[in-house]
Design a protein around this motif. Structure first.
Motif, PDB file in Angstrom:
ATOM      1  N   LEU A 285       0.818  -1.214   0.000  1.00 49.48           N
ATOM      2  CA  LEU A 285       0.000   0.000   0.000  1.00 49.48           C
ATOM      3  C   LEU A 285       0.852   1.264   0.000  1.00 49.48           C
ATOM      4  CD1 LEU A 285      -2.688  -0.992   2.680  1.00 49.48           C
ATOM      5  CD2 LEU A 285      -2.787  -1.334   0.204  1.00 49.48           C
ATOM      6  N   ILE A 286       2.081   1.151   0.501  1.00 47.17           N
ATOM      7  CA  ILE A 286       2.969   2.310   0.590  1.00 47.17           C
ATOM      8  C   ILE A 286       4.261   1.982  -0.150  1.00 47.17           C
ATOM      9  CG2 ILE A 286       4.187   3.881   2.135  1.00 47.17           C
ATOM     10  CD1 ILE A 286       2.208   3.155   4.324  1.00 47.17           C
ATOM     11  N   THR A 287       4.472   2.630  -1.279  1.00 45.56           N
ATOM     12  CA  THR A 287       5.686   2.406  -2.060  1.00 45.56           C
ATOM     13  C   THR A 287       6.848   3.228  -1.500  1.00 45.56           C
ATOM     14  OG1 THR A 287       5.212   4.208  -3.585  1.00 45.56           O
ATOM     15  CG2 THR A 287       4.285   2.026  -4.128  1.00 45.56           C
ATOM     16  N   LYS A 288       8.044   2.920  -1.945  1.00 48.38           N
ATOM     17  CA  LYS A 288       9.211   3.688  -1.499  1.00 48.38           C
ATOM     18  C   LYS A 288       9.124   5.137  -1.969  1.00 48.38           C
ATOM     19  CE  LYS A 288      11.961   1.793  -5.323  1.00 48.38           C
ATOM     20  NZ  LYS A 288      13.159   0.968  -5.662  1.00 48.38           N
ATOM     21  N   GLU A 289       8.471   5.353  -3.124  1.00 46.14           N
ATOM     22  CA  GLU A 289       8.282   6.719  -3.606  1.00 46.14           C
ATOM     23  C   GLU A 289       7.358   7.500  -2.677  1.00 46.14           C
ATOM     24  OE1 GLU A 289       9.703   4.214  -6.844  1.00 46.14           O
ATOM     25  OE2 GLU A 289       7.923   4.035  -5.556  1.00 46.14           O
ATOM     26  N   THR A 290       6.332   6.830  -2.152  1.00 49.61           N
ATOM     27  CA  THR A 290       5.418   7.483  -1.224  1.00 49.61           C
ATOM     28  C   THR A 290       6.123   7.823   0.079  1.00 49.61           C
ATOM     29  OG1 THR A 290       3.520   6.325  -2.173  1.00 49.61           O
ATOM     30  CG2 THR A 290       3.237   7.246   0.031  1.00 49.61           C
ATOM     31  N   VAL A 291       6.975   6.914   0.548  1.00 48.85           N
ATOM     32  CA  VAL A 291       7.749   7.172   1.766  1.00 48.85           C
ATOM     33  C   VAL A 291       8.588   8.441   1.595  1.00 48.85           C
ATOM     34  CG1 VAL A 291       9.589   6.317   3.269  1.00 48.85           C
ATOM     35  CG2 VAL A 291       7.798   4.754   2.477  1.00 48.85           C
ATOM     36  N   ALA A 292       9.158   8.618   0.407  1.00 52.43           N
ATOM     37  CA  ALA A 292       9.999   9.787   0.150  1.00 52.43           C
ATOM     38  C   ALA A 292       9.203  11.090   0.213  1.00 52.43           C
ATOM     39  CB  ALA A 292      10.677   9.648  -1.218  1.00 52.43           C
ATOM     40  N   ARG A 293       7.877  11.013   0.044  1.00 53.76           N
ATOM     41  CA  ARG A 293       7.028  12.207   0.087  1.00 53.76           C
ATOM     42  C   ARG A 293       6.528  12.522   1.496  1.00 53.76           C
ATOM     43  NH1 ARG A 293       2.208  10.863  -3.633  1.00 53.76           N
ATOM     44  NH2 ARG A 293       1.496  12.890  -2.832  1.00 53.76           N
ATOM     45  N   MET A 294       6.762  11.631   2.428  1.00 58.44           N
ATOM     46  CA  MET A 294       6.220  11.811   3.783  1.00 58.44           C
ATOM     47  C   MET A 294       6.984  12.863   4.568  1.00 58.44           C
ATOM     48  SD  MET A 294       5.362   7.845   4.827  1.00 58.44           S
ATOM     49  CE  MET A 294       4.549   8.286   6.378  1.00 58.44           C
ATOM     50  N   ARG A 295       6.345  13.367   5.626  1.00 57.92           N
ATOM     51  CA  ARG A 295       6.960  14.388   6.464  1.00 57.92           C
ATOM     52  C   ARG A 295       8.121  13.801   7.259  1.00 57.92           C
ATOM     53  NH1 ARG A 295       1.352  16.619   9.248  1.00 57.92           N
ATOM     54  NH2 ARG A 295       0.526  17.727   7.433  1.00 57.92           N
ATOM     55  N   PRO A 296       9.191  14.567   7.432  1.00 57.41           N
ATOM     56  CA  PRO A 296      10.268  14.109   8.326  1.00 57.41           C
ATOM     57  C   PRO A 296       9.709  13.883   9.735  1.00 57.41           C
ATOM     58  CG  PRO A 296      10.987  15.982   7.024  1.00 57.41           C
ATOM     59  CD  PRO A 296       9.515  15.856   6.804  1.00 57.41           C
ATOM     60  N   GLY A 297      10.068  12.782  10.345  1.00 55.29           N
ATOM     61  CA  GLY A 297       9.559  12.467  11.677  1.00 55.29           C
ATOM     62  C   GLY A 297       8.324  11.586  11.661  1.00 55.29           C
ATOM     63  N   ALA A 298       7.747  11.355  10.474  1.00 53.15           N
ATOM     64  CA  ALA A 298       6.577  10.490  10.368  1.00 53.15           C
ATOM     65  C   ALA A 298       6.954   9.051  10.717  1.00 53.15           C
ATOM     66  CB  ALA A 298       5.983  10.559   8.969  1.00 53.15           C
ATOM     67  N   VAL A 299       5.949   8.281  11.133  1.00 55.10           N
ATOM     68  CA  VAL A 299       6.168   6.899  11.580  1.00 55.10           C
ATOM     69  C   VAL A 299       5.207   5.974  10.847  1.00 55.10           C
ATOM     70  CG1 VAL A 299       6.157   5.314  13.560  1.00 55.10           C
ATOM     71  CG2 VAL A 299       6.847   7.707  13.875  1.00 55.10           C
ATOM     72  N   ILE A 300       5.719   4.839  10.383  1.00 50.33           N
ATOM     73  CA  ILE A 300       4.885   3.778   9.821  1.00 50.33           C
ATOM     74  C   ILE A 300       5.028   2.553  10.726  1.00 50.33           C
ATOM     75  CG2 ILE A 300       4.528   2.178   7.893  1.00 50.33           C
ATOM     76  CD1 ILE A 300       5.732   4.345   6.050  1.00 50.33           C
ATOM     77  N   VAL A 301       3.899   2.026  11.189  1.00 51.27           N
ATOM     78  CA  VAL A 301       3.910   0.759  11.932  1.00 51.27           C
ATOM     79  C   VAL A 301       3.175  -0.253  11.055  1.00 51.27           C
ATOM     80  CG1 VAL A 301       3.316  -0.446  14.058  1.00 51.27           C
ATOM     81  CG2 VAL A 301       3.864   1.999  14.123  1.00 51.27           C
ATOM     82  N   ASP A 302       3.907  -1.223  10.549  1.00 55.65           N
ATOM     83  CA  ASP A 302       3.398  -2.166   9.557  1.00 55.65           C
ATOM     84  C   ASP A 302       3.017  -3.484  10.220  1.00 55.65           C
ATOM     85  OD1 ASP A 302       2.888  -3.764   7.359  1.00 55.65           O
ATOM     86  OD2 ASP A 302       4.550  -2.947   6.176  1.00 55.65           O
ATOM     87  N   LEU A 303       1.710  -3.685  10.470  1.00 53.99           N
ATOM     88  CA  LEU A 303       1.257  -4.912  11.114  1.00 53.99           C
ATOM     89  C   LEU A 303       1.342  -6.125  10.196  1.00 53.99           C
ATOM     90  CD1 LEU A 303       0.092  -2.780  13.120  1.00 53.99           C
ATOM     91  CD2 LEU A 303      -1.786  -4.360  13.501  1.00 53.99           C
TER      92      LEU A 303
END
Length: 397
Positions: A285-303
């Motif tokens: 659901l979240i590509t590496k390109e999307t991660v690059a667009r996220m705010r610095p300090g954001a957190v992803i918890v992948d269940l």
């Protein structure tokens, strides 16, 4: 379950039935702190006339010490070999290993999570030793089985733990604060997947004061999301599948979903992903390109870390930082709240046992009940679960 019936002074209809001998093993998997039953349930089983054995320190990790089990009526047994000797029913959380299976006597009933597709060697061993194994993850999702639904109870624990983990790694306050130093805006938490874990995550994040958004490909989930006070991200796709799970999306649907989800992920402070397809690799659901667009300090918890991850960069069991974003791939989240996770799991097993142990204390021999039939993995030297049998290559050696 009521106490076993006993013939009295020759007036009974038949010989007295011996109570079941139920053994509770100490979990050996790394990081597993849960225990298959708790003193409250032991007390009820003992009162019903059953002999309950608990392996020494089995509940220590979940903060249930041996002395409380003993006070509830259990016998504390120092070693696995002594625990299993003569045991008719064995209760566990994690799937039995090959070494465990080698210690089960013929006819032993083992109940717990079995991980059918990922634990084939142990299943072969249980088959060869003519063990009867019930897999709780195969319990059908029907109304009558709700009290036995261990997947849901443990997903509840996992959803809660995921938000706590996300908050602990987020550099922001979650609630809005009005202080002498100014007003602090609330953090935005995005939940991807509104199943049991996702709904618990939504409720927990709301209690912590965050702005919460959620997305699920099943339209029916929208009502539940809104009832918890979260905003439901809507896309004109209906991916309702069988058994309450989502079906796999078409390529066109995936492109539309990805565009909307990426925009929401990019502005979120914490993202909790929970999407899973039974027996399949987790959808990305979240590509590496999307991660690059996220705010610095954001957190992803992948269940979904243990089944491949909903984030393309997730690594199971590890915490990474990419483009200033913390990506957490936790294993076995329910074990992070072992006290209550064990309590819920124990109640699930208690309900399941009511189908396996008859009211007179005898063990049921007929497994035609729809719940037992669906969850029966191995019995009388055969693998009864067809998908697992196909993976192993036959029901018999």
């Amino acid at each position: 379950m009521s106490a076993p019936a006993h013939a009295q002074d020759g007036q009974g209809a038949g010989p007295a039935v011996k109570p079941a001998i139920i053994a509770v093993v100490k979990e050996s998997a790394v990081g597993e702190l849960r225990v298959a039953t708790v003193p409250e349930v032991v007390q009820k089983l003992a009162k019903a006339g059953h002999e309950v054995r608990v392996e020494k320190t089995a509940g220590t990790g979940a903060y249930y010490p041996d002395e409380i089990y003993a006070a509830a009526g259990a016998t504390i047994v120092p070693g696995r070999q002594e625990l299993l000797k003569g045991a008719q029913v064995v209760l566990c959380v994690q799937p039995p290993t090959v070494e465990d299976a080698e210690q089960f006597a013929e006819g032993t009933i083992v109940i717990g999570f079995m991980n059918p597709a990922g634990n084939l060697e142990a299943i072969r061993k249980m088959r060869d030793r003519k063990v009867t194994a019930f897999a709780l993850e195969l319990v059908p999702r029907i109304t009558r089985a709700q009290g036995m639904d261990a997947l849901s109870s443990q997903a509840t624990a996992g959803g809660y733990a995921a938000v706590v983990m996300g908050a602990a790694n987020c550099p922001k306050f979650l609630p809005m604060l009005t202080t002498a130093a100014g007003t602090i805006r609330p953090a935005t938490v995005l939940i991807l997947g509104a199943g049991v874990a996702g709904l618990m995550a939504i409720a927990t994040a709301k209690r912590l004061g965050a702005l919460v958004e959620a997305y699920d490909v099943r339209r029916a989930a929208g009502e539940q999301v809104r009832s918890l006070g979260a905003k439901f991200l809507e896309l004109e796709i209906n991916a309702e599948g069988q058994g309450g799970y989502a079906r796999e999306l078409t390529p066109e649907e995936k492109a539309l979903e990805q565009e909307m989800v990426s925009a929401a992920v990019a502005k979120a402070d914490i993202v909790i992903t929970t999407a899973a397809i039974p027996g399949r690799k987790a959808p990305v659901l979240i590509t590496k390109e999307t991660v690059a667009r996220m705010r610095p300090g954001a957190v992803i918890v992948d269940l979904a870390a243990e089944t491949g991850g909903n984030c393309e960069l997730t690594q199971a069991g590890k915490t990474l930082i990419e483009h200033g974003v913390t990506i957490i791939g936790p294993r076995n989240l329910p074990a992070r709240v072992p006290f209550h996770a064990s309590q819920m799991y124990a109640k699930n097993l208690q309900s399941f046992l009511s189908l396996v142990v008859a009211k007179d204390g005898s063990l049921v021999k007929d497994y035609s009940d729809e719940i037992l039939a669906a969850s029966l993995l191995v019995h009388e030297g055969e693998v009864r679960h067809a998908p697992t049998r196909d993976l192993i290559g036959g029901g018999k050696p």
